[in-house]
Every structure is written in C-alpha cells, then in structure tokens.
Design a protein around this motif. Structure first.
Motif, PDB file in Angstrom:
ATOM      1  N   GLN A 303      81.135  89.784  62.492  1.00  0.00           N
ATOM      2  CA  GLN A 303      82.588  89.837  62.689  1.00  0.00           C
ATOM      3  C   GLN A 303      83.014  89.129  63.973  1.00  0.00           C
ATOM      4  O   GLN A 303      83.895  89.574  64.694  1.00  0.00           O
ATOM      5  CB  GLN A 303      83.074  91.297  62.681  1.00  0.00           C
ATOM      6  CG  GLN A 303      82.816  91.992  61.362  1.00  0.00           C
ATOM      7  CD  GLN A 303      83.384  93.391  61.298  1.00  0.00           C
ATOM      8  OE1 GLN A 303      83.892  93.936  62.289  1.00  0.00           O
ATOM      9  NE2 GLN A 303      83.333  94.003  60.132  1.00  0.00           N
ATOM     10  N   TRP A 304      82.370  88.000  64.220  1.00  0.00           N
ATOM     11  CA  TRP A 304      82.730  87.169  65.366  1.00  0.00           C
ATOM     12  C   TRP A 304      83.880  86.216  65.045  1.00  0.00           C
ATOM     13  O   TRP A 304      84.507  85.697  65.969  1.00  0.00           O
ATOM     14  CB  TRP A 304      81.510  86.345  65.812  1.00  0.00           C
ATOM     15  CG  TRP A 304      80.474  87.143  66.534  1.00  0.00           C
ATOM     16  CD1 TRP A 304      80.604  88.409  67.057  1.00  0.00           C
ATOM     17  CD2 TRP A 304      79.137  86.729  66.823  1.00  0.00           C
ATOM     18  NE1 TRP A 304      79.437  88.800  67.640  1.00  0.00           N
ATOM     19  CE2 TRP A 304      78.508  87.794  67.534  1.00  0.00           C
ATOM     20  CE3 TRP A 304      78.400  85.566  66.580  1.00  0.00           C
ATOM     21  CZ2 TRP A 304      77.195  87.711  67.967  1.00  0.00           C
ATOM     22  CZ3 TRP A 304      77.087  85.497  67.020  1.00  0.00           C
ATOM     23  CH2 TRP A 304      76.484  86.559  67.704  1.00  0.00           C
ATOM     24  N   VAL A 305      84.102  85.941  63.790  1.00  0.00           N
ATOM     25  CA  VAL A 305      85.157  85.000  63.388  1.00  0.00           C
ATOM     26  C   VAL A 305      86.059  85.664  62.367  1.00  0.00           C
ATOM     27  O   VAL A 305      85.620  86.513  61.580  1.00  0.00           O
ATOM     28  CB  VAL A 305      84.576  83.694  62.809  1.00  0.00           C
ATOM     29  CG1 VAL A 305      83.647  83.012  63.801  1.00  0.00           C
ATOM     30  CG2 VAL A 305      83.866  83.937  61.481  1.00  0.00           C
ATOM     31  N   GLN A 306      87.303  85.271  62.371  1.00  0.00           N
ATOM     32  CA  GLN A 306      88.217  85.720  61.322  1.00  0.00           C
ATOM     33  C   GLN A 306      87.987  84.924  60.043  1.00  0.00           C
ATOM     34  O   GLN A 306      88.118  85.437  58.938  1.00  0.00           O
ATOM     35  CB  GLN A 306      89.664  85.576  61.782  1.00  0.00           C
ATOM     36  CG  GLN A 306      90.671  86.151  60.785  1.00  0.00           C
ATOM     37  CD  GLN A 306      92.086  85.946  61.244  1.00  0.00           C
ATOM     38  OE1 GLN A 306      92.598  84.836  61.226  1.00  0.00           O
ATOM     39  NE2 GLN A 306      92.722  87.024  61.691  1.00  0.00           N
ATOM     40  N   GLY A 307      87.631  83.670  60.213  1.00  0.00           N
ATOM     41  CA  GLY A 307      87.341  82.821  59.063  1.00  0.00           C
ATOM     42  C   GLY A 307      86.488  81.647  59.497  1.00  0.00           C
ATOM     43  O   GLY A 307      86.549  81.210  60.653  1.00  0.00           O
ATOM     44  N   ILE A 308      85.677  81.142  58.575  1.00  0.00           N
ATOM     45  CA  ILE A 308      84.860  79.960  58.862  1.00  0.00           C
ATOM     46  C   ILE A 308      84.645  79.207  57.562  1.00  0.00           C
ATOM     47  O   ILE A 308      84.451  79.808  56.503  1.00  0.00           O
ATOM     48  CB  ILE A 308      83.507  80.340  59.516  1.00  0.00           C
ATOM     49  CG1 ILE A 308      82.749  79.073  59.927  1.00  0.00           C
ATOM     50  CG2 ILE A 308      82.675  81.237  58.611  1.00  0.00           C
ATOM     51  CD1 ILE A 308      81.584  79.340  60.872  1.00  0.00           C
ATOM     52  N   THR A 309      84.728  77.898  57.655  1.00  0.00           N
ATOM     53  CA  THR A 309      84.576  77.068  56.462  1.00  0.00           C
ATOM     54  C   THR A 309      83.923  75.748  56.835  1.00  0.00           C
ATOM     55  O   THR A 309      83.993  75.307  57.992  1.00  0.00           O
ATOM     56  CB  THR A 309      85.942  76.804  55.794  1.00  0.00           C
ATOM     57  OG1 THR A 309      85.751  76.105  54.569  1.00  0.00           O
ATOM     58  CG2 THR A 309      86.853  75.986  56.699  1.00  0.00           C
ATOM     59  N   LEU A 327      88.840  82.261  65.517  1.00  0.00           N
ATOM     60  CA  LEU A 327      88.160  83.340  66.219  1.00  0.00           C
ATOM     61  C   LEU A 327      88.848  83.672  67.538  1.00  0.00           C
ATOM     62  O   LEU A 327      89.689  82.909  68.016  1.00  0.00           O
ATOM     63  CB  LEU A 327      86.703  82.953  66.481  1.00  0.00           C
ATOM     64  CG  LEU A 327      86.415  81.803  67.466  1.00  0.00           C
ATOM     65  CD1 LEU A 327      84.934  81.746  67.791  1.00  0.00           C
ATOM     66  CD2 LEU A 327      86.861  80.443  66.948  1.00  0.00           C
ATOM     67  N   GLU A 328      88.450  84.791  68.110  1.00  0.00           N
ATOM     68  CA  GLU A 328      88.895  85.133  69.454  1.00  0.00           C
ATOM     69  C   GLU A 328      88.175  84.225  70.457  1.00  0.00           C
ATOM     70  O   GLU A 328      86.987  83.916  70.293  1.00  0.00           O
ATOM     71  CB  GLU A 328      88.573  86.591  69.763  1.00  0.00           C
ATOM     72  CG  GLU A 328      89.336  87.598  68.918  1.00  0.00           C
ATOM     73  CD  GLU A 328      90.819  87.612  69.228  1.00  0.00           C
ATOM     74  OE1 GLU A 328      91.209  87.146  70.331  1.00  0.00           O
ATOM     75  OE2 GLU A 328      91.592  88.092  68.377  1.00  0.00           O
TER      76      GLU A 328
END
Length: 432
Positions: A303-309, A327-328
């Motif tokens: 849960q380090w990123v909100q989204g990744i693609t 991400l934060e």
C-alpha cells in the motif's frame, strides 16, 4: 457489382488467409480494404505521414493545428458544410494527430459511402486555410495548450519526453507552444499542407459493408488532383544518442494532492517490431491489472501507491516504455528503488510459465476486443500501414503467443536497464 476501373492500382501481396487487402496506386497512394459482410457501416480512415515529427522546431504544433484547419473548408465547401453533411446522414467524423501521423475518419451507413467520401477527399486535398478562420481556430488551439498546463499528468509526460529525447522531434509536444503557434502564418500552413498531404504519404482505409470494387473505384475517383508541393523547411531527423545514465527532473505544481512518479525507457522502433511485442508482454507482467507484479506488491500488499501502471507505446523511430505511479511523496524513493529491483529480477529470473501464459492471454483478449468493429479495424490497419505494413497487424496474436521466458529475459536486460532511464516526479508545492 461495379467493375474496377483503376487497373493501375496494383494489389500488394499478403498472406493467403489475411482478411485485409492492400493496393498501391502509381503515384504512391495506398488503399487498404476489408469487406465485412455482416456490417451495415462503412468507415473511411485517411492516414497521413505528417505528424509533429515532420515539423521543424520553429513550426512546432503545425501538424495538430492543420488537423483543425482541415475542417475549415475549401473553395467549394464552406466551413461547417462537411460536418453538417456527415451529421445529416447520421454519421460521425473526427481526427487526431501524433508525432508520426495525422488521421481523419468518417463512419456512416454503408449506403452513404459514395456521397461522403468525395467531401472528405475535398477537405484533405484542397484545404483553403482562410486567414480569418486561421486566427479564430488558433485561439482554440492555444486554449488546448493552456488547458494542458493545468493537467499534472500532461506536464509530467512532456517533461519525460524532453528528458528522454534531447535531439529527436519526439521531444516536442504535439500541441506546440504558445510562442510557436503565435509565430505561424496561414501561408506557412498552406506550404506544410501541400508539402505533406501528397499521395505517397497517404493511406486510405475502408472497412465495412462496402465491396472492394466499390471502395477502390470511389477512392480512385475522389483522391485526385493533389496540391502542387510548395517549399517547406526540410530538416534532418537526428538519431537519438543512447541514454547512458539516470536522468531526473522534478516538477513543483500547485494544489497537487498526490505525487506522480514516472520512469521511462526508450524501446525499439518499428524496424524491430518483434522486440516491441516482447516489451508489450513485459508491460502486462509488470503493471497491467491486479494480478501484475507491481500492482500486487506496491498497491495491494505494501500500500505504498494509490495506483501504478505500465504503458508501452510503439512509435516509428523508437518506442516508449513507462511505469507510472500515484503516491504520497514520502514513498517516492522506496517505490522507485523497488521498481528498479523488480526490473533487475526480470533480467536474471525467467518468468514462470503460468504467469507468462496469463499475460499472453490478456494481450490476445485485448486484441480481440479492440478489433470487433469496422472503426477499430480501420484504425488498426491505418496505424500499421503508416508505420510499416497493415498486414502485420493481423499477426499480433500469433507473435505474442510465440514468446518464451528466455527471450523475454533477454529483452528486459536489453531495454529495461536499471542504470539508464528517465525519472520524472511531480510534487505539490506544500512539500517544498
């Protein structure tokens, strides 16, 4: 059925089972056709090798601006008449510009193909580019540019391209800049148009419920009397030197709540299309869907990123491979470090068979879903014919299926290097 009158329009050989047929006229005009017996629709998609990469630096944005001006009429068609004619028969029309091409398409009932095609050809070959419309539409394009400044993802992408390409025209935004647009004239645009909108740079794709004979005859009749080429600034496209280090750029943007991280690599051009397909597979394995490696680890588990693609884009001279995360800011360093480590893992460990099969199945399914309609097929054929050859498009599922783990390991080592890439970050002002 009408007889083919244009005997000088010669068929380009393709595989016996290839559903698309390709023809080339003496002057270089290419026609791509596929008859779809069950479709009541006809799609005509005209592709021109006149994208943003065809512009000299000082004319940046000209190709996209011309896309707008094409629809502003000719001496025979007043502004708005073409759109009205298409809408009156229940059709739709649109256009798009990239670095490698511009394309213009209409979708109508097949029964309206004969009456609508000549008007599209009239716009493309005899664009008037009137001065008053030029000034009015320039304001529209400038507003597009200003809107892009408010989009952090657009800004990050342009910064990535500037860092990735130091010499090649791919470094420039397709929209151009405010200064480059304000410095252009209608006469310069007419020169650009007449220089590039020529038969040897044009592909006309017709897909749907129109017979081959009808399509070839109507295209041959409509696409005649091309403009006399004018003097347009020529410039050599320099080969981009190899990337030899990690290049970084940070953008500070107001009111940006979530940071963006973009990692990018230069991939093969159209001359190494099999390598490009392999990178397509690697993109799916890394970050395409919940079962992909980076999504599972960085979003679902840590849960380090909100989204990744991950995204792979095939271009004529070199392709673009990107991994993007939202991400934060506190996680920027650890996320980049983890992504690089997982790329290194691809260099040394073969992809498990089950994981590879799942990625292949996903790409084959995506291909099937994206080739269901005449409009999708026309776009696919035009794109491939502009970059290489249309018939290659139908071979995509077969070529994807042929990859093995060792070949992908070699491609990851060659292209997805862990010490030569571009890292761009967008972060909010409050984190200064």
């Amino acid at each position: 059925m009408p007889q083919i009158q244009n005997s000088h329009l010669l068929r380009v050989p393709t595989q016996a089972d290839c559903p698309v047929r390709i023809f080339r006229r003496d002057d270089g005009l290419t026609v791509v056709h596929q008859y779809v017996a069950t479709s009541p629709v006809a799609v005509t998609d005209v592709w021109v090798k006149a994208g943003a990469a065809s512009e000299p630096d000082e004319w940046s944005g000209m190709a996209h601006f011309l896309e707008h001006m094409i629809f502003k009429g000719t001496e025979r068609l007043a502004p708005g008449c073409f759109d009205l004619a298409i809408e009156s028969c229940g059709g739709v029309t649109n256009a798009a510009t990239s670095h490698d091409y511009a394309h213009f398409f209409i979708t109508t009932a097949a029964t309206h193909f004969r009456e609508t095609l000549p008007n599209l050809a009239e716009l493309l070959l005899r664009a008037a580019i009137p001065e008053e419309e030029f000034r009015r539409e320039r304001d529209v394009v400038l507003e597009e540019i200003l809107q892009s400044y408010d989009n952090p993802d657009d800004l990050l992408f342009e910064a990535t391209m500037e860092e990735l390409y130091r010499r090649h025209p791919y470094r420039r935004p397709v929209l151009g800049t405010e200064d480059s647009l304000m410095g252009r004239s209608p006469e310069e645009m007419r020169n650009f148009h007449s220089s590039h909108y020529q038969p040897d740079k044009m592909t006309v794709v017709v897909v749907g419920g129109v017979s081959e004979a009808e399509a070839l005859d109507r295209v041959d009749e409509s696409f005649r009397n091309f403009p006399t080429p004018a003097n347009c600034p020529n410039f050599p496209i320099e080969a981009e030197p190899p990337l030899l280090e990690v290049r970084r750029r940070e953008l500070r943007l107001p009111r940006l709540e979530m940071a963006r991280l973009n990692l990018a690599w230069v991939g093969p051009g159209i001359d190494r299309i099999c390598d490009a397909y392999g990178l397509d597979l690697l993109s799916v394995i890394l970050a395409a869907g919940r079962s992909s490696r980076l999504v599972r680890e960085l979003r679902e588990r840590r849960q380090w990123v909100q989204g990744i693609t991950s995204y792979f884009s095939l271009q004529r001279d070199s392709s673009l491979f990107t991994i993007s995360a939202w991400l934060e800011p506190t996680y920027l360093e650890v996320v980049e470090r983890t992504i690089v480590d997982r790329l290194h893992q691809l260099h040394v460990e073969p992809i498990p068979e089950a994981e590879l099969d799942r990625a292949k199945r996903q790409l084959r399914n995506d291909y099937a879903f994206s080739t269901e309609t005449p409009a999708q097929l026309a776009g696919l054929y035009g794109y491939y014919q502009t970059l290489t050859q249309a018939q290659i498009a139908v071979m995509y599922p077969e070529r994807i299926q042929a990859f093995d783990a060792e070949t992908l390991r070699q491609l990851a080592s060659q292209y997805l290097t862990v010490d030569r890439y571009v890292a761009t970050v967008a972060i909010g002002d409050e984190w200064c």
